[in-house]
Design an enzyme around this catalytic site. Structure first.
Site, PDB file in Angstrom:
ATOM      1  N   ASN A 132     -12.629  54.377  71.472  1.00 33.50           N
ATOM      2  CA  ASN A 132     -11.532  55.317  71.256  1.00 33.50           C
ATOM      3  C   ASN A 132     -11.085  55.972  72.555  1.00 33.50           C
ATOM      4  O   ASN A 132      -9.891  56.212  72.761  1.00 33.50           O
ATOM      5  CB  ASN A 132     -11.949  56.388  70.251  1.00 33.50           C
ATOM      6  CG  ASN A 132     -12.005  55.863  68.828  1.00 33.50           C
ATOM      7  OD1 ASN A 132     -11.339  54.886  68.499  1.00 33.50           O
ATOM      8  ND2 ASN A 132     -12.799  56.496  67.979  1.00 33.50           N
ATOM      9  N   GLU A 238     -12.195  61.131  63.155  1.00 30.40           N
ATOM     10  CA  GLU A 238     -11.200  61.246  64.208  1.00 30.40           C
ATOM     11  C   GLU A 238     -11.349  60.137  65.243  1.00 30.40           C
ATOM     12  O   GLU A 238     -12.455  59.696  65.553  1.00 30.40           O
ATOM     13  CB  GLU A 238     -11.308  62.613  64.894  1.00 30.40           C
ATOM     14  CG  GLU A 238     -11.192  63.803  63.949  1.00 30.40           C
ATOM     15  CD  GLU A 238      -9.865  63.862  63.201  1.00 30.40           C
ATOM     16  OE1 GLU A 238      -8.919  63.152  63.597  1.00 30.40           O
ATOM     17  OE2 GLU A 238      -9.775  64.607  62.219  1.00 30.40           O
ATOM     18  N   CYS A 239     -10.219  59.723  65.801  1.00 34.53           N
ATOM     19  CA  CYS A 239     -10.228  58.686  66.823  1.00 34.53           C
ATOM     20  C   CYS A 239     -10.394  59.268  68.216  1.00 34.53           C
ATOM     21  O   CYS A 239     -10.419  58.528  69.196  1.00 34.53           O
ATOM     22  CB  CYS A 239      -8.934  57.872  66.760  1.00 34.53           C
ATOM     23  SG  CYS A 239      -7.465  58.833  67.177  1.00 34.53           S
ATOM     24  N   GLY A 240     -10.471  60.598  68.314  1.00 37.57           N
ATOM     25  CA  GLY A 240     -10.631  61.241  69.608  1.00 37.57           C
ATOM     26  C   GLY A 240      -9.375  61.924  70.100  1.00 37.57           C
ATOM     27  O   GLY A 240      -9.436  62.851  70.903  1.00 37.57           O
TER      28      GLY A 240
END
EC number: 1.8.4.8
Length: 253
Positions: A132, A238-240
């Site tokens: 990510n 979350e993907c970051g």
């Protein structure tokens, strides 16, 4: 509500910054999503941009923001592993809404990454986080920098996951204003908005997908699964992109 200067807020301590933003957020909660976007454009310092993954309900924010400011840059961080239907959806909405689309990618191509690191998404939480960072976080930071963004619009909603349940409408993340106009919307409100504007869901919605990201970390919803469990094998939500690491001056909220 007063106009907010980013430079002034960044000079405050984390506590002072959070308290100042909390006062504004109390008032923002009283406004409609459209009123919030207008307020942000009129009262926040810096150029606006909207990040979009072109996911299931992406058309909502794309319509909402561009209806008010049609030339708003739309930022897509393309990992190279999106579903074919996602790329088709991007083309469809870009043409339909005349989007000012800007695509950012990792410095290393997908094949190069796999040669160097292997399939990071198969390497547990640590591998997913590295993936990510390379494919989402770093390209997004480059986008914010190159487009000189001061106001970052996003379509996060509290209803989507536990990690988003306590988010504020306005915060500071990575040195820019982060603004979430539809944060308090329900799935029903999203549905009615799309219906009102005759806008589509992502094509995979009809195939049972509640959330869509990369092909290798997205699962079709099955009975008993939460929306969060359909992404990253249930290891992360979350993907970051929406996590503030504190490096560039964030409110920590």
């Amino acid at each position: 509500m007063p106009k907010l200067q980013l430079s002034e807020l960044l000079s405050l301590t984390k506590v002072e910054q959070t308290l100042r933003l909390a006062e504004v957020n109390v008032e923002l909660e009283k406004l409609t999503a459209q009123e919030r976007v207008v307020w942000a454009l009129e009262n926040l310092e810096g150029n606006p941009a909207l990040s979009s993954s072109f996911g299931i309900q992406a058309a909502v924010m794309l319509q909402l923001v561009t209806e008010i400011k049609s030339d708003t840059p739309i930022i897509l961080t393309d990992t190279g592993y999106l579903f074919p239907e996602t790329y088709q959806f991007i083309d469809q909405l870009t043409d339909r809404l005349n989007l000012n689309l800007h695509v950012f990618t990792a410095d290393e191509s997908p094949n190069w990454q796999e040669a160097r690191y292997g399939k990071l998404w198969e390497q547990g939480v640590e591998g997913i986080e590295k993936y990510n960072k390379l494919n989402k976080v770093q390209p997004m930071r480059r986008a914010l920098d190159q487009l000189e963004v001061g106001i970052w619009f996003s379509g996060l909603r509290r209803e989507q996951s536990g990690s988003r349940a306590n988010l504020p409408i306005l915060s500071i993340q990575n040195g820019v204003f982060k603004f979430l106009p539809v944060l308090d919307w329900t799935n029903k409100e999203v549905h009615y908005f799309l219906k009102e504007y005759d806008l589509p869901y992502h094509p995979l919605w009809d195939q049972g997908y509640l959330s869509v990201g990369d092909t290798h970390t997205t699962q079709k919803w099955e009975p008993g699964m939460s929306e969060e469990e359909t992404r990253f094998f249930g290891l992360k939500r979350e993907c970051g992109l929406h996590e503030d690491d504190g490096e560039l001056g964030g409110s920590g909220i």
